[in-house]
Every structure is written in C-alpha cells, then in structure tokens.
Design a protein around this motif. Structure first.
Motif, PDB file in Angstrom:
ATOM      1  N   LYS A  51      -2.163 -11.117   5.107  1.00  0.00           N
ATOM      2  CA  LYS A  51      -2.145  -9.855   4.167  1.00  0.00           C
ATOM      3  C   LYS A  51      -0.286  -9.672   3.925  1.00  0.00           C
ATOM      4  N   ASP A  53       3.051  -7.453   3.968  1.00  0.00           N
ATOM      5  CA  ASP A  53       3.608  -6.232   5.021  1.00  0.00           C
ATOM      6  C   ASP A  53       3.345  -4.861   4.329  1.00  0.00           C
ATOM      7  N   GLU A  55       0.932  -3.912   2.373  1.00  0.00           N
ATOM      8  CA  GLU A  55      -0.382  -3.508   2.413  1.00  0.00           C
ATOM      9  C   GLU A  55      -0.726  -3.013   3.967  1.00  0.00           C
ATOM     10  N   ASP A  56      -0.167  -3.607   4.784  1.00  0.00           N
ATOM     11  CA  ASP A  56      -0.455  -2.989   6.224  1.00  0.00           C
ATOM     12  C   ASP A  56       0.457  -1.723   6.454  1.00  0.00           C
ATOM     13  N   ASP A  57       1.330  -1.475   5.823  1.00  0.00           N
ATOM     14  CA  ASP A  57       2.348  -0.156   5.807  1.00  0.00           C
ATOM     15  C   ASP A  57       1.420   0.692   4.933  1.00  0.00           C
ATOM     16  N   GLU A  58       0.674   0.284   3.962  1.00  0.00           N
ATOM     17  CA  GLU A  58       0.189   1.268   3.303  1.00  0.00           C
ATOM     18  C   GLU A  58      -1.083   1.797   3.716  1.00  0.00           C
ATOM     19  N   GLU A  59      -2.023   1.147   4.722  1.00  0.00           N
ATOM     20  CA  GLU A  59      -3.069   1.439   5.111  1.00  0.00           C
ATOM     21  C   GLU A  59      -2.684   2.241   6.425  1.00  0.00           C
ATOM     22  N   GLU A  60      -1.449   1.793   6.869  1.00  0.00           N
ATOM     23  CA  GLU A  60      -1.012   2.877   8.350  1.00  0.00           C
ATOM     24  C   GLU A  60      -0.812   4.215   7.869  1.00  0.00           C
ATOM     25  N   TYR A  61       0.042   4.240   6.588  1.00  0.00           N
ATOM     26  CA  TYR A  61       0.346   5.517   6.276  1.00  0.00           C
ATOM     27  C   TYR A  61      -0.607   6.360   5.545  1.00  0.00           C
ATOM     28  N   ARG A  62      -1.565   5.883   5.132  1.00  0.00           N
ATOM     29  CA  ARG A  62      -2.712   6.456   4.520  1.00  0.00           C
ATOM     30  C   ARG A  62      -3.561   7.620   4.988  1.00  0.00           C
ATOM     31  N   LEU A  64      -2.249   9.400   7.465  1.00  0.00           N
ATOM     32  CA  LEU A  64      -1.057  10.519   7.888  1.00  0.00           C
ATOM     33  C   LEU A  64      -1.492  11.843   6.960  1.00  0.00           C
TER      34      LEU A  64
END
Length: 92
Positions: A51, A53, A55-62, A64
């Motif tokens: 993946k 990086d 995409e990982d950030d987007e999934e993490e912040y989605r 919030l």
C-alpha cells in the motif's frame, strides 16, 4: 520647488534601498541557538503490504471526528473558537 522634489525623491529612494536590504537580510536562514537539529529522512521503502503511505494516512484520518481533526491541526483551537463565540455574543 524642483530642488525640493529631487530631495524628496532621493529620500524615498534611500528608504526603499534600506527596506529592501533589511528584507533581504531577514529572509536569509540562520541557525538559532536553541533550535532542534535537522533530522535525516529515512531511506528505503518499508511498504510491507504494497500500500501507498498516503492510502494508510487516508484510512487513518477518515474515521476522525471534526473536533479530533481540529485538535490535530491546531491544539487548543477548539477553545479559541469557543472564546471567540462568547466574545461575539457579548458584543466585544
């Protein structure tokens, strides 16, 4: 009258010169004594599952909430917004 105009233009040109040199001096970076040292960026690719990086950030912040996102961007910003609203209601 002509002499006064020339003198005024001369003073204005000197002011422009000094302000430009001051702006140039202030724009050059300098090392302050208590600033943190720059850290080198890690090299290499640590993608284990392929993946990106981003995409990982987007999934993490989605997941919030807007309040949590505001706290990430501007810690204490929510308190500032509340103070502004109270001041606006009081007419200050």
């Amino acid at each position: 009258m002509k002499t006064l105009a020339v003198a005024l233009l001369f003073v204005l040109s000197l002011m422009t010169l000094f302000s430009a040199s001051r702006a140039d001096a202030l724009s050059q970076p300098s090392i302050q004594p208590r600033m943190a040292r720059p850290q080198a960026l890690p090299e290499g690719d640590d993608d284990k599952d392929g993946k990106d990086d981003d995409e990982d950030d987007e999934e993490e912040y989605r997941g919030l909430t807007p309040r949590a996102a505001l706290e990430l961007v501007d810690p204490g910003g929510r308190d500032d917004v509340l103070r502004l609203r109270i001041a606006a209601l009081r007419g200050r």
